[in-house]
Enzyme design. Sequence first.
Site, short mmCIF file in Angstrom:
data_model
loop_
_atom_site.label_atom_id
_atom_site.label_comp_id
_atom_site.label_asym_id
_atom_site.label_seq_id
_atom_site.Cartn_x
_atom_site.Cartn_y
_atom_site.Cartn_z
N ARG A 1 -9.24 1.82 -8.55
CA ARG A 1 -9.27 2.24 -6.96
C ARG A 1 -8.68 3.75 -6.70
NH1 ARG A 1 -4.89 -2.78 -6.27
NH2 ARG A 1 -5.15 -2.27 -3.49
N LYS B 1 0.22 -0.13 3.07
CA LYS B 1 -0.64 0.14 4.45
C LYS B 1 -0.45 -1.29 5.35
CE LYS B 1 -4.02 1.44 2.75
NZ LYS B 1 -4.08 1.30 1.45
N ARG C 1 3.93 -6.33 -7.08
CA ARG C 1 3.77 -7.38 -5.86
C ARG C 1 3.17 -7.76 -6.55
NH1 ARG C 1 -0.64 -4.76 -1.55
NH2 ARG C 1 -2.11 -4.63 -3.59
N ARG D 1 -2.54 -10.01 -8.01
CA ARG D 1 -3.45 -10.07 -7.63
C ARG D 1 -4.85 -9.26 -8.70
NH1 ARG D 1 -3.94 -6.58 -1.56
NH2 ARG D 1 -4.90 -5.38 -2.40
N ARG E 1 -13.41 3.98 5.02
CA ARG E 1 -12.56 3.70 3.44
C ARG E 1 -13.92 5.10 3.34
NH1 ARG E 1 -9.80 -0.99 2.26
NH2 ARG E 1 -8.61 -0.06 0.10
P1 AP5 Z 1 1.27 -3.15 0.59
O1 AP5 Z 1 1.62 -2.94 2.56
O2 AP5 Z 1 0.29 -4.70 0.27
O3 AP5 Z 1 0.87 -1.43 0.65
P2 AP5 Z 1 -1.81 -1.81 0.96
O4 AP5 Z 1 -1.08 -0.03 1.47
O5 AP5 Z 1 -1.81 -2.69 2.34
O6 AP5 Z 1 -1.74 -2.23 -0.54
P3 AP5 Z 1 -3.56 -3.26 -1.04
O7 AP5 Z 1 -3.72 -2.71 -2.18
O8 AP5 Z 1 -3.49 -3.71 -0.08
O9 AP5 Z 1 -4.10 -1.34 -0.22
P4 AP5 Z 1 -5.77 -1.29 -0.42
O10 AP5 Z 1 -5.90 -0.31 0.86
O11 AP5 Z 1 -6.06 -1.39 -1.74
O12 AP5 Z 1 -6.36 -2.79 -0.40
P5 AP5 Z 1 -7.12 -3.76 0.24
O13 AP5 Z 1 -6.75 -5.39 0.87
O14 AP5 Z 1 -7.24 -2.84 1.76
O15 AP5 Z 1 2.17 -3.32 -0.25
C1 AP5 Z 1 2.22 -2.38 -1.70
C2 AP5 Z 1 3.92 -3.13 -2.23
O16 AP5 Z 1 4.74 -2.89 -1.77
C3 AP5 Z 1 4.52 -5.18 -1.79
O17 AP5 Z 1 4.22 -5.71 -3.04
C4 AP5 Z 1 4.89 -4.59 -0.93
O18 AP5 Z 1 6.15 -5.64 -0.94
C5 AP5 Z 1 4.92 -2.75 -0.99
N1 AP5 Z 1 6.16 -2.40 -0.44
C6 AP5 Z 1 6.04 -1.93 0.79
N2 AP5 Z 1 5.95 -1.14 1.22
C7 AP5 Z 1 7.48 -0.79 0.42
C8 AP5 Z 1 8.51 -0.13 0.75
N3 AP5 Z 1 9.37 1.00 1.77
N4 AP5 Z 1 9.68 -0.06 -0.42
C9 AP5 Z 1 9.34 -0.09 -1.12
N5 AP5 Z 1 8.27 -1.24 -1.23
C10 AP5 Z 1 7.40 -1.43 -0.10
O19 AP5 Z 1 -8.79 -3.88 0.14
C11 AP5 Z 1 -8.89 -4.36 -1.76
C12 AP5 Z 1 -10.21 -3.99 -2.34
O20 AP5 Z 1 -10.78 -4.69 -0.49
C13 AP5 Z 1 -10.86 -2.36 -2.25
O21 AP5 Z 1 -10.80 -2.39 -3.18
C14 AP5 Z 1 -12.76 -2.54 -1.69
O22 AP5 Z 1 -12.84 -3.70 -2.39
C15 AP5 Z 1 -12.25 -4.16 -0.67
N6 AP5 Z 1 -11.95 -3.30 0.39
C16 AP5 Z 1 -11.52 -3.37 1.69
N7 AP5 Z 1 -11.79 -2.91 2.88
C17 AP5 Z 1 -13.22 -1.81 2.50
C18 AP5 Z 1 -13.88 -0.99 2.92
N8 AP5 Z 1 -13.65 -0.18 4.52
N9 AP5 Z 1 -14.74 -0.79 2.38
C19 AP5 Z 1 -14.67 -1.05 1.25
N10 AP5 Z 1 -14.42 -1.66 0.51
C20 AP5 Z 1 -13.37 -2.42 0.75
#
Ligand code: AP5
Length: 272
Positions: free
Chosen positions: A213, A51, A169, A202, A130
């Site tokens: 997660r 994402k 990652r 991370r 979420r």
């Molecule tokens: P990446 O683009 O980093 O993936 P992502 O979907 O953004 O993954 P996240 O882990 O950041 O999402 P998340 O929803 O768990 O975390 P968030 O930061 O929102 O890509 C992943 C990897 O794949 C990278 O290495 C990239 O290079 C590779 N890649 C990408 N596309 C590719 C492709 N096409 N081919 C090959 N490789 C590829 O949240 C983190 C934490 O914050 C949560 O767990 C929670 O504790 C808290 N939090 C955040 N928002 C909330 C909320 N609204 N409510 C409650 N808690 C929250």
Amino acid sequence: MRSSQLLKEFMETKRDRSAWLKGPAFPCEVTAPNVARPWKLVLLGAPGVGKGTQAELLTQQLGACHLSTGDIFRTAKCLSEGERSPAMSVALEYMRRGDLVPDTTVLQMVRERVNCLRCHGGFLLDGFPRTVAQADALQALLREQNLALDAVLNFALPIDEVVARLAGRRTCNACKAVYHVTGLPPRKEGICNQCGGPLVQREDDKPESVRVRMEVYEKSTAPLTDFYCRLGLLVSVSAQGSTTEILGRTMAALQSRDRNGPKRSRMSVQGV
Ligand code: AP5
């Protein structure tokens, strides 16, 4: 490197997100002079599906303001204990374990940036909502602001590929640029191409947090696909293939939606 220096570097490299990081009153710096259509979008999908990567690309393509709740929590981690509010320290403990931060804390943060819902180029909400409670609150907030979502992009990928993306990652400790050990390796192992900072895994990408997660995603976030499907907003996009292929599919799905309008209670599917 001192925490305030890390924070400064992060704010300088993340153009459109910097306003939020500087506090609720700071004006947004996103400039999108040639926006044909300001899209108001939510990005859904399992942790690690890509994402954040797609949000960066869509921001360049659409001129929309990228609002990532996860980024805000990670930035708060750069602050010292004394610089963080007690609520933020509690939130970071949830995040470290892989659990969701309580809805009240997240909603308070989103309300701080309510002006960005009116950004000239539209907005991309990445990682929010979420839970169904957050989705209900977002609908209420948008109604209050006389705004409405255009679409909710749901990125889908088989679970083993998601786990492989998370396991490989690596993130720059200084500027937060994202790499992958095989898919997107840096030129020099362990070193950021952009700023020379050290690449780290991370904390919540360690196997025990990833398990939590995934469970939390299935229980709390996956039900949002039904929520948005009922509203006629859901657009499912396959997250398989290269980042440019996925971007191409996403843009095609948005253009088709623009031409044909929403399909109430049906999922429009691109490449799934
Ligand atoms: P990446 O683009 O980093 O993936 P992502 O979907 O953004 O993954 P996240 O882990 O950041 O999402 P998340 O929803 O768990 O975390 P968030 O930061 O929102 O890509 C992943 C990897 O794949 C990278 O290495 C990239 O290079 C590779 N890649 C990408 N596309 C590719 C492709 N096409 N081919 C090959 N490789 C590829 O949240 C983190 C934490 O914050 C949560 O767990 C929670 O504790 C808290 N939090 C955040 N928002 C909330 C909320 N609204 N409510 C409650 N808690 C929250």
